[in-house]
Scaffold this active site. Structure first.
Site, PDB file in Angstrom:
ATOM      1  N   GLY A   1       0.775  -1.228   0.000  1.00  0.00           N
ATOM      2  CA  GLY A   1       0.000   0.000   0.000  1.00  0.00           C
ATOM      3  C   GLY A   1       0.809   1.282   0.000  1.00  0.00           C
ATOM      4  O   GLY A   1       0.228   2.369  -0.050  1.00  0.00           O
TER       5      GLY A   1
ATOM      6  N   GLU B   1       4.202  -6.605   1.747  1.00  0.00           N
ATOM      7  CA  GLU B   1       3.738  -6.987   0.400  1.00  0.00           C
ATOM      8  C   GLU B   1       3.630  -5.777  -0.513  1.00  0.00           C
ATOM      9  O   GLU B   1       2.554  -5.476  -1.019  1.00  0.00           O
ATOM     10  CB  GLU B   1       2.353  -7.650   0.505  1.00  0.00           C
ATOM     11  CG  GLU B   1       2.267  -8.772   1.491  1.00  0.00           C
ATOM     12  CD  GLU B   1       0.822  -9.157   1.814  1.00  0.00           C
ATOM     13  OE1 GLU B   1      -0.093  -8.314   1.696  1.00  0.00           O
ATOM     14  OE2 GLU B   1       0.613 -10.313   2.183  1.00  0.00           O
TER      15      GLU B   1
ATOM     16  N   GLY C   1       3.648  -3.608  -3.781  1.00  0.00           N
ATOM     17  CA  GLY C   1       3.491  -3.827  -5.220  1.00  0.00           C
ATOM     18  C   GLY C   1       3.806  -2.539  -5.954  1.00  0.00           C
ATOM     19  O   GLY C   1       4.833  -2.369  -6.580  1.00  0.00           O
TER      20      GLY C   1
ATOM     21  N   TYR D   1     -10.448   4.476 -11.853  1.00  0.00           N
ATOM     22  CA  TYR D   1     -10.383   5.242 -10.594  1.00  0.00           C
ATOM     23  C   TYR D   1     -10.224   6.733 -10.824  1.00  0.00           C
ATOM     24  O   TYR D   1      -9.824   7.446  -9.902  1.00  0.00           O
ATOM     25  CB  TYR D   1      -9.180   4.840  -9.740  1.00  0.00           C
ATOM     26  CG  TYR D   1      -8.755   3.415  -9.672  1.00  0.00           C
ATOM     27  CD1 TYR D   1      -9.581   2.454  -9.080  1.00  0.00           C
ATOM     28  CD2 TYR D   1      -7.486   3.028 -10.111  1.00  0.00           C
ATOM     29  CE1 TYR D   1      -9.139   1.146  -8.966  1.00  0.00           C
ATOM     30  CE2 TYR D   1      -7.042   1.723  -9.985  1.00  0.00           C
ATOM     31  CZ  TYR D   1      -7.887   0.793  -9.413  1.00  0.00           C
ATOM     32  OH  TYR D   1      -7.444  -0.492  -9.283  1.00  0.00           O
TER      33      TYR D   1
ATOM     34  N   CYS E   1     -14.097   1.890 -28.279  1.00  0.00           N
ATOM     35  CA  CYS E   1     -15.446   2.429 -28.409  1.00  0.00           C
ATOM     36  C   CYS E   1     -16.144   2.518 -27.057  1.00  0.00           C
ATOM     37  O   CYS E   1     -17.101   1.790 -26.779  1.00  0.00           O
ATOM     38  CB  CYS E   1     -16.250   1.575 -29.379  1.00  0.00           C
ATOM     39  SG  CYS E   1     -15.435   1.466 -30.970  1.00  0.00           S
ATOM     40  N   GLU E   2     -15.638   3.380 -26.201  1.00  0.00           N
ATOM     41  CA  GLU E   2     -16.203   3.659 -24.882  1.00  0.00           C
ATOM     42  C   GLU E   2     -15.854   5.108 -24.550  1.00  0.00           C
ATOM     43  O   GLU E   2     -14.693   5.505 -24.732  1.00  0.00           O
ATOM     44  CB  GLU E   2     -15.523   2.794 -23.793  1.00  0.00           C
ATOM     45  CG  GLU E   2     -15.753   1.310 -23.885  1.00  0.00           C
ATOM     46  CD  GLU E   2     -17.139   0.871 -23.456  1.00  0.00           C
ATOM     47  OE1 GLU E   2     -17.834   1.637 -22.762  1.00  0.00           O
ATOM     48  OE2 GLU E   2     -17.532  -0.241 -23.846  1.00  0.00           O
TER      49      GLU E   2
HETATM   50  C1  LIG Z   1      -2.915  -5.326  -3.717  1.00  0.00           C
HETATM   51  C2  LIG Z   1      -2.337  -5.889  -2.487  1.00  0.00           C
HETATM   52  C3  LIG Z   1      -1.019  -5.589  -2.132  1.00  0.00           C
HETATM   53  C4  LIG Z   1      -0.161  -4.636  -2.909  1.00  0.00           C
HETATM   54  O1  LIG Z   1      -0.659  -3.346  -2.830  1.00  0.00           O
HETATM   55  P1  LIG Z   1       0.201  -2.104  -3.365  1.00  0.00           P
HETATM   56  O2  LIG Z   1      -0.656  -0.939  -3.103  1.00  0.00           O
HETATM   57  O3  LIG Z   1       0.433  -2.339  -4.810  1.00  0.00           O
HETATM   58  O4  LIG Z   1       1.465  -2.088  -2.592  1.00  0.00           O
HETATM   59  C5  LIG Z   1      -0.520  -6.188  -1.006  1.00  0.00           C
HETATM   60  N1  LIG Z   1      -1.252  -7.040  -0.249  1.00  0.00           N
HETATM   61  C6  LIG Z   1      -2.514  -7.347  -0.565  1.00  0.00           C
HETATM   62  C7  LIG Z   1      -3.255  -8.300   0.279  1.00  0.00           C
HETATM   63  C8  LIG Z   1      -3.101  -6.779  -1.686  1.00  0.00           C
HETATM   64  O5  LIG Z   1      -4.367  -7.078  -1.983  1.00  0.00           O
END
Ligand SMILES: *Cc1c(COP(=O)(O)O)cnc(C)c1O
Length: 415
Positions: free
Chosen positions: A239, A273, A275, A316, A342-343
């Site tokens: 996150g 985690e 991303g 979003y 086409c949207e």
């Molecule tokens: C999507 C997600 C992430 C990664 O989120 P980011 O905002 O990309 O860092 C990590 N853990 C869980 C459970 C997620 O659903």
């Protein structure tokens, strides 16, 4: 900082001009700076070096095998949310004991696959899922390690579509159900409850919510230990926000300042985690102006990429920086940058100040390394674009462009 920069009137990825990449790979195409992914991974890894930890890169942000492989070499684990992602993580060289399997809707087959491969643990999101994992594990004569995702009811102060830590969302177990969860786990002999997990949302641009969630999780872990559960892992999800349009997101060390004391007090292993933080600004989308269309007072730059390549603006109302790949960068007029699909929702920017451009000019859309290609679709029968990897002065196509043949390969005409 590796990644993308403007020099001598043109945009570069590391040592390569984006125009050269477009020439070779065609447009639209994604460009990923491998050193940028690596640098962002290392920032997080470093910030937590004083405690036992695993950075489990969240594959759902960018699942390119070369990217995953590069991160694997730095010691990254993987956070996967489907059997397909588990397959990709293993294929890219992440060892099973560094893989965490999350997601609210794991099927029995996916659970069995995870158990078979010997993943680190399942992040469990509901009581029925605990029972399902127990049943599958029992049948396989295995014990499934699990962490349970709790919903700390903390607002991450981000877009409501990517808020996951409030109690109204479908994610995690309501804290008030902790008693019930304990009762269920005690009856499930084929699961071993070893961790607590919270992921409260994405694109957070402040640290306070993470601090709050960590405190809630600490209290919960202590309570569970008191009840006899050997909780040794705390997973605080991902996150971490990035700069899309001048936000000043915290550095990993600023989150760490709030999280490390909790982990040390608990003598736990920390799992993260991330991303978007690793991938978002490590990739761009290159596209070419197909037409400049004047309609009344409005100007449209119709480009050859659309919501099939990057759906975030449509989904979003997300903001992505946009610039000409070469030449003057100063805005000269307000335009809508739109795709060919086409949207009416197929747009990248509305009323955006951009320089005058003409048919054939190249455009770069920034921050497309996360939730770009992975959300790709072939809607309007448009083949998925290539993914180009850059390192230093070299670049190569890591995933080639789909062909029209690919679009019909699995289909037959029934008469
Ligand atoms: C999507 C997600 C992430 C990664 O989120 P980011 O905002 O990309 O860092 C990590 N853990 C869980 C459970 C997620 O659903």
């Amino acid at each position: 900082m590796p990644g993308f920069h403007f020099k001598n009137k043109r945009w570069y990825s590391d040592g390569v001009t984006l125009s050269k990449i477009a020439e070779k790979a065609g447009t639209p195409c994604y460009v990923y700076s491998l050193p940028a992914f690596e640098a962002r991974f290392k920032e997080i890894d470093q910030a937590y070096k004083s405690v036992p930890h695993l950075v489990a890169y969240s594959l759902k942000a960018n699942g390119n095998l070369s990217v995953i492989h590069a991160l694997a070499k730095l010691g990254s684990g993987a956070d996967v949310v489907s059997g397909g992602e588990l397959f990709k993580a293993l294929k890219a060289g992440i060892s099973a004991e560094k893989i965490i399997f999350a997601g609210v809707g794991k099927t029995d087959d996916e659970i069995a696959y995870g158990l078979q491969e010997g993943i680190r643990y399942f992040n469990v999101e509901s009581i029925p899922e605990i029972e399902a994992i127990d049943a599958v594990a029992r049948k396989m004569r295995k014990v499934a390690p699990i962490a349970i995702r709790f919903n700390p009811d903390v607002d991450p102060k981000t877009h409501h579509y990517i808020t996951t830590g409030k109690k109204e969302t479908k994610f995690g177990v309501y804290l008030g159900d902790a008693e019930k969860v304990m009762r269920v786990v005690r009856q499930c002999r084929s699961v071993n409850w070893t961790g607590v997990h919270a992921h409260i949302g994405s694109q957070m641009t402040q640290t306070a919510s993470v601090g709050k969630a960590a405190k809630v999780i600490e209290k919960l872990a202590l309570r569970l230990r008191h009840e006899g559960f050997a909780i040794h892992t705390v997973n605080l999800g991902g996150g971490y926000g990035i700069d899309y349009q001048g936000e000043k997101p915290p550095e990993p060390s600023q989150y760490a300042a709030l999280v490390l004391p909790v982990i040390k007090r608990l003598s736990a292993t920390l799992v993260l985690e991330p991303g978007r933080y690793i991938s978002g600004n490590s990739g761009v989308l290159l596209t070419r102006v197909t037409y400049v269309k004047q309609s009344g007072t409005k100007t449209f730059y119709i480009v050859d990429a659309g919501m099939g390549e990057l759906i975030r603006p449509s989904l979003y109302e997300a903001y992505h920086r946009i610039a000409p790949v070469e030449g003057p960068q100063k805005p000269a007029q307000k335009v809508d940058v739109v795709g060919p699909i086409c949207e009416s929702g197929d747009f990248f920017a509305k009323d955006r100040g951009l320089p005058s451009m003409k048919r054939g000019d190249l455009i770069v859309i920034f921050s497309a390394g996360a939730y770009g290609s992975v959300m790709g679709s072939t809607y309007n029968a448009r083949p998925l674009p290539p993914e180009v990897i850059v390192r230093g002065n070299k670049f190569s196509v890591a995933r080639s462009r789909q062909t029209w043949q690919d679009l019909v390969r699995r289909e037959k005409i029934l008469t």
